[in-house]
Design an enzyme around this catalytic site. Structure first.
Site, short mmCIF file in Angstrom:
data_model
loop_
_atom_site.label_atom_id
_atom_site.label_comp_id
_atom_site.label_asym_id
_atom_site.label_seq_id
_atom_site.Cartn_x
_atom_site.Cartn_y
_atom_site.Cartn_z
N SER A 284 -3.03 9.15 2.69
CA SER A 284 -2.83 7.66 1.52
C SER A 284 -3.26 7.64 0.83
CB SER A 284 -2.21 6.57 2.70
OG SER A 284 -0.43 6.85 3.68
N PHE B 2 5.69 12.88 14.01
CA PHE B 2 4.75 12.33 14.78
C PHE B 2 5.43 11.92 16.00
CE2 PHE B 2 5.42 9.22 10.35
CZ PHE B 2 4.97 9.83 10.13
N TYR C 236 5.91 -1.24 1.78
CA TYR C 236 4.79 -0.17 1.24
C TYR C 236 5.89 0.90 1.97
CZ TYR C 236 1.04 3.42 2.05
OH TYR C 236 0.25 3.95 2.17
N SER C 237 6.26 1.48 1.29
CA SER C 237 7.14 2.75 1.01
C SER C 237 6.60 4.09 0.40
CB SER C 237 8.58 2.51 0.62
OG SER C 237 9.06 2.89 0.20
N ASN C 238 6.23 5.50 1.23
CA ASN C 238 5.90 6.46 0.57
C ASN C 238 6.94 6.90 0.34
OD1 ASN C 238 3.33 7.41 2.64
ND2 ASN C 238 5.16 6.46 4.01
N GLY D 93 -6.38 6.32 4.85
CA GLY D 93 -5.59 7.41 4.59
C GLY D 93 -5.22 7.51 6.09
#
Length: 376
Positions: free
Chosen positions: A87, A159, A195-197, A332
């Site tokens: 990130s 994952f 927080y959102s990708n 990240g």
């Protein structure tokens, strides 16, 4: 670490790994170097290897390594090793977006549907609250949009148990956005930080729509090439890391190391696909915070955390230290890799550190490392 709730990660939690232990520390101008807390993680067999690179306001450079880059061969970690930066990609994407704002090619308060490809714009406009989401809200993670990485199926395949079967699958941004929009939003736009990708996935699409070039091409043209970041790249769908590099490890149980070096990073896209090195990350943040990449008004906007209650700016977040100093940067996390870069607001004193596992460092370890670097 961050003063707000923990950031959702592009990783899974990992248990202990077996590894050999080595350590070395060098300095640019001499002086006593305290033992790094990262060395303790290696000694305790929490991670296979770790590296740290710092530069203080007087130009003194310190580089330390512990453990190994490859548990099979025993090779140590090198300063020029490439690794997945996760990130930290978001800081580069935010920089390019704010450069476009400075050039008046977009306004951060524009509804984002006006800067997206028609199919994506229509899909977002048809979702609850979607037509009201602005570019600013994507930058600050206040859009309320569901993060596609929180989807159970995606999380399992990237994952969890499905990783081995899906690690080389290509993902398009459109598909990942559709995954996100299949879920209700976390909150109405602008009402709270989450927080959102998905936010940065959409910003990557905004950059292409506004410039006619991919976010990777614009990042190379505007950031990587001018700063001569020779170890930084956007691999797209390429599963291998450029040389030189070590290995990346995850684990499903104590003492069970899994090599996850090769994977298709399109699952991260503009939210986290970048590959880099510690020297490149230091150079990038030094230039960014030093004002070399953004005009003063855009840099001030990047460091403005009022919309998130002090949690996050635009592609960077603050960490408040016990010595009453605040440093800025990003972490990240992606399969087999964790990295963080933090710097003073002027970019003159900074540190980047990494481990070759996807284990988030213990809070006490990071706190001690940062106190040692910026306070002691």
């Amino acid at each position: 670490m961050p003063t707000c709730s923990a950031f959702p990660r592009l990783t899974a939690t990992m248990a202990a790994l077996c590894c050999a232990v080595t350590a070395s520390v060098t300095t640019g101008r001499g002086g006593v170097v305290a033992r790094s807390p990262l060395q303790d993680l290696v000694s305790q067999r929490t991670v296979p290897g770790a590296a740290e690179l710092s530069q203080d306001a007087h130009g003194v450079v310190r580089f330390g390594t512990a453990g190994v880059a490859d548990v099979r061969t025993g090779r140590g970690i090198r300063l020029t090793d490439r690794f997945r930066a996760g990130s930290v990609t978001k800081t580069v994407i935010a920089t390019v977006t704010l450069q476009l704002a400075a050039e008046r090619r977009l306004n951060v308060d524009d509804p984002v549907i006006g800067h997206l490809p028609p199919a994506t714009a229509n899909a977002l406009a048809g979702a609850r609250y979607g037509r009201y989401v602005t570019v600013r809200q994507l930058l600050t993670h206040t859009s309320g949009l569901f993060s596609y990485t929180d989807d159970r199926g995606f999380h399992r395949d990237f994952f969890g148990r499905g990783f081995a079967a899906h690690r080389f699958v290509s993902h398009s941004p459109d598909t990942l956005v559709r995954t996100a929009l299949a879920h209700p939003p976390y909150a109405p736009p602008g009402t709270r930080y989450r927080y959102s990708n998905t936010d940065y996935l959409l910003l990557g699409m905004v950059i292409r729509q506004v410039t006619g070039r991919s976010y990777a091409a614009e990042a190379r043209r505007r950031v990587i090439a001018p700063l001569r970041l020779s170890g930084t790249s956007f691999p797209g769908t390429r599963a291998t890391l450029p040389s030189p590099h070590g290995r990346a490890y995850s684990a499903s149980g104590p003492g069970t190391a899994h090599d996850v070096t090769e994977l298709n990073p399109s699952a991260a896209g503009a939210a986290g696909e970048m590959v880099s090195t510690l020297p490149d990350l230091n150079r990038f943040f030094q230039a960014l915070l030093g004002g070399a990449l953004l005009p003063p008004s855009q840099l001030r906007a990047m460091l403005d955390t009022r919309a998130t209650g002090g949690c996050y700016g635009m592609g960077v977040f603050p960490v408040r230290l016990p010595c009453r100093r605040t440093v800025w940067g990003h972490n990240g996390e992606i399969n087999g890799s964790y990295v963080q870069t933090l710097a003073t607001a002027d970019g003159r004193h900074l540190v980047s550190y990494r481990v070759n596992s996807d284990s988030r460092l213990p809070q006490k370890t990071e706190a001690r490392l940062l106190r040692q670097e910026f306070c002691d």
